[in-house]
Design an enzyme around this catalytic site. Structure first.
Site, PDB file in Angstrom:
ATOM      1  CG  ASP A  60      50.682 121.103  45.835  1.00  0.00           C
ATOM      2  OD1 ASP A  60      49.674 120.833  46.510  1.00  0.00           O
ATOM      3  OD2 ASP A  60      50.796 120.819  44.634  1.00  0.00           O
ATOM      4  CE  LYS A  67      56.008 126.445  43.178  1.00  0.00           C
ATOM      5  NZ  LYS A  67      57.006 126.908  42.218  1.00  0.00           N
ATOM      6  CG  MET A 121      46.933 128.666  38.932  1.00  0.00           C
ATOM      7  SD  MET A 121      48.677 128.389  38.635  1.00  0.00           S
ATOM      8  CE  MET A 121      48.629 127.276  37.242  1.00  0.00           C
TER       9      MET A 121
HETATM   10  N1  SAH Z   1      47.778 120.025  39.375  1.00  0.00           N
HETATM   11  C1  SAH Z   1      46.548 120.696  39.727  1.00  0.00           C
HETATM   12  C2  SAH Z   1      46.560 122.137  39.298  1.00  0.00           C
HETATM   13  C3  SAH Z   1      47.587 122.985  39.980  1.00  0.00           C
HETATM   14  S1  SAH Z   1      47.481 124.678  39.523  1.00  0.00           S
HETATM   15  C4  SAH Z   1      45.370 119.926  39.124  1.00  0.00           C
HETATM   16  O1  SAH Z   1      45.565 119.020  38.314  1.00  0.00           O
HETATM   17  O2  SAH Z   1      44.230 120.216  39.495  1.00  0.00           O
HETATM   18  C5  SAH Z   1      46.484 125.339  40.822  1.00  0.00           C
HETATM   19  C6  SAH Z   1      45.100 125.680  40.305  1.00  0.00           C
HETATM   20  O3  SAH Z   1      44.334 124.500  40.160  1.00  0.00           O
HETATM   21  C7  SAH Z   1      44.281 126.538  41.235  1.00  0.00           C
HETATM   22  O4  SAH Z   1      44.623 127.898  41.105  1.00  0.00           O
HETATM   23  C8  SAH Z   1      42.882 126.264  40.751  1.00  0.00           C
HETATM   24  O5  SAH Z   1      42.633 126.985  39.565  1.00  0.00           O
HETATM   25  C9  SAH Z   1      42.978 124.799  40.367  1.00  0.00           C
HETATM   26  N2  SAH Z   1      42.469 123.928  41.438  1.00  0.00           N
HETATM   27  C10 SAH Z   1      43.152 123.008  42.112  1.00  0.00           C
HETATM   28  N3  SAH Z   1      42.353 122.347  42.990  1.00  0.00           N
HETATM   29  C11 SAH Z   1      41.135 122.868  42.833  1.00  0.00           C
HETATM   30  C12 SAH Z   1      39.858 122.619  43.432  1.00  0.00           C
HETATM   31  N4  SAH Z   1      39.707 121.686  44.376  1.00  0.00           N
HETATM   32  N5  SAH Z   1      38.811 123.347  43.026  1.00  0.00           N
HETATM   33  C13 SAH Z   1      38.932 124.277  42.071  1.00  0.00           C
HETATM   34  N6  SAH Z   1      40.096 124.564  41.464  1.00  0.00           N
HETATM   35  C14 SAH Z   1      41.191 123.865  41.843  1.00  0.00           C
END
Ligand code: SAH
Length: 464
Positions: free
Chosen positions: A249, A271, A384
């Site tokens: 992704d 996405k 998000m």
């Molecule tokens: N599966 C992922 C989350 C996916 S939803 C997890 O466990 O982290 C996508 C959201 O995750 C983004 O909109 C943001 O809010 C958060 N996110 C993912 N990576 C990030 C990062 N390196 N720093 C801050 N927020 C992050």
């Protein structure tokens, strides 16, 4: 990359060097490992060079170089350790059409010689474009220790056997055969009975691969963590090492994709939160189609695949297709974000629980138990949440949350461009707008960075 690494075919070609001192010796020791024809020009060569000349390992002319001496040479080394003489010989070589290296003169050189780890025919070349020779030496020492001395022998024997292995179908099956040879069967045979045993082991192994059925396709749902490659689990590394197809992704960083097996097919199924994207059905189809051909598929998701990753839909599709799967958990953005602000996500006495929320779901802004969240000392990791910030702020304040509740926004957690925005529920939207947050961002509701917290409690004491 100012220098592009290549391996030059030098078998039977001329390599010319001008010089007869220490610098010349150092280069010649390397050059004598090659199958090039080496010619040295020096009126005063060291005894070693004389010995090599007598042994027929190089051609020695006991004079300085003159025009025409580098005709048809592939490479030329100016190694007289005298800038004027080096400039003169380099000009001759350039005119004769050779690629020129001037020892210890990066700027005027057309190529540079890397640090080399020699397990011929396996050769590792290490270059730092002159920036950090110490680093190159350290990497070389590390690799020398890591790569068994027998590796070259295995590769040489293996190379002669490549034709025979063509009886196996191309692609994964052949790769599995070779991986088995180089990492398991080969080293074992070498240890047990030397080269002869290695020859036997190839035959036995080939027989085994000809007579065992193909592996079935498989899908690993792998967490890529928040972005720092060092936050990958060892299992994730292993899965990337052996993947045939990696479907990732948008959150997965290029540094992590670099770790995928070089032959793996990389597919971006990214996405965007609100923008155009591949539909979930298309992604499901992509995963199952590849696995159905027998491929080892890694479905690589940012953070942990079980957190807002639409994992269940993908598992359902894979199961419906009768394909085996497993999950490799990863470090979720919430863990990386609280780590970056020096806080723990839970703390008995303050918040014995923490919530994981999403700012928007498939239908739009997501609703939650705002009343519960608005109570003092609640902590939530809001994923998000950027676009939903105003909505979340409004709901919480409406349900009685203190406007002074700390909120920390962590953008690009764990990555080199990580940014922290320490604010309050009251100022959240205003500060977010001003900060122009473009990377993935997590809102830690209820926790300030540790330093800010120290400041807050000090202020409280002063007021008391
Ligand atoms: N599966 C992922 C989350 C996916 S939803 C997890 O466990 O982290 C996508 C959201 O995750 C983004 O909109 C943001 O809010 C958060 N996110 C993912 N990576 C990030 C990062 N390196 N720093 C801050 N927020 C992050």
């Amino acid at each position: 990359m100012k220098h592009f690494p290549i391996f030059l075919a030098v078998e039977g070609r001329r390599i010319v060097l001008s010089g007869g001192g220490e610098a010349a010796l150092a280069k010649l020791r390397l050059l004598l490992k090659t199958e090039g024809h080496i010619t040295v020009y020096s009126p005063t060569p060291t005894p070693e060079i004389e010995t090599w000349a007598q042994a027929g390992r190089l051609t020695l002319h006991r004079r300085t170089m003159t025009p025409g001496d580098t005709l048809c040479a592939a490479l030329f080394y100016a190694a007289d350790e005298d800038p004027t003489e080096d400039a003169r010989t380099a000009a001759i070589a350039r005119a004769d059409g050779a690629l020129v290296n001037i020892v210890d003169n990066l700027e005027d050189s057309q190529f540079i010689t890397p640090a080399i780890v020699d397990r011929d025919p396996v050769t590792v070349a290490i270059g730092t474009e002159g920036a950090a020779p110490v680093l190159a030496r350290a990497i070389k020492a590390d690799l020398e220790a890591r790569l068994p001395a027998t590796l070259g022998t295995l590769a040489r024997i293996g190379k002669a056997f490549r034709k025979a292995v063509e009886v196996l179908p191309m692609g994964r099956r052949r790769r599995d055969f070779w991986a088995d040879f180089y990492f398991t069967a080969g080293p074992r045979a070498m240890q047990d009975g030397g080269e002869a045993q290695v020859h036997n082991s190839l035959q036995t192994l080939l027989h085994k691969y000809e007579n065992t059925p193909e592996r079935d396709g498989h899908v690993a749902f792998v967490g890529a963590g928040p972005g720092d490659p060092e936050l990958l689990t060892l299992k994730a590394r292993k899965a990337l090492d052996t993947a045939d197809v990696v479907i990732h992704d948008r959150l997965v960083t290029p540094d992590i994709l670099e770790l995928a097996r070089r032959e793996a097919t990389l597919i971006n199924a990214g996405k965007e939160g609100f923008g155009p994207s591949m539909t979930q059905d298309e992604i499901n189809a992509l995963i199952t189609q590849h696995a159905a051909t027998g491929a080892q598929v890694v479905r690589l998701k940012g953070g942990d695949p079980t957190v807002f990753g639409r994992l269940d839909e993908e598992i359902d599709a894979v199961e419906a297709a009768g394909i085996a799967w497993h999950i490799v958990p990863g470090i979720t953005a919430a863990s990386a974000s609280v780590a970056s602000i020096g806080q723990s996500l839970t703390q008995r006495g303050r918040n014995a629980s923490a919530r994981i929320l999403t700012g928007h779901d498939m239908k739009g802004f997501a609703d939650h138990d705002w009343q519960a969240l608005a109570r003092p000392d609640e902590v939530a990791a809001i994923y998000m949440g950027k676009r939903a910030a105003r909505f979340i702020q409004g709901r919480l304040i409406m349900h009685g949350a203190a406007r002074t509740t700390p909120v920390t926004v962590v953008e690009n957690a764990s990555r080199p461009d990580q940014r922290l925005l320490s604010t309050t529920l009251d100022q959240l939207t205003q500060d977010l707008d001003a900060a122009n947050v473009t990377g993935p961002a997590l809102m830690v509701y209820g926790l300030p960075p540790r330093a800010a917290q120290a400041q807050l409690s000090q202020n409280k004491q002063e007021l008391a």
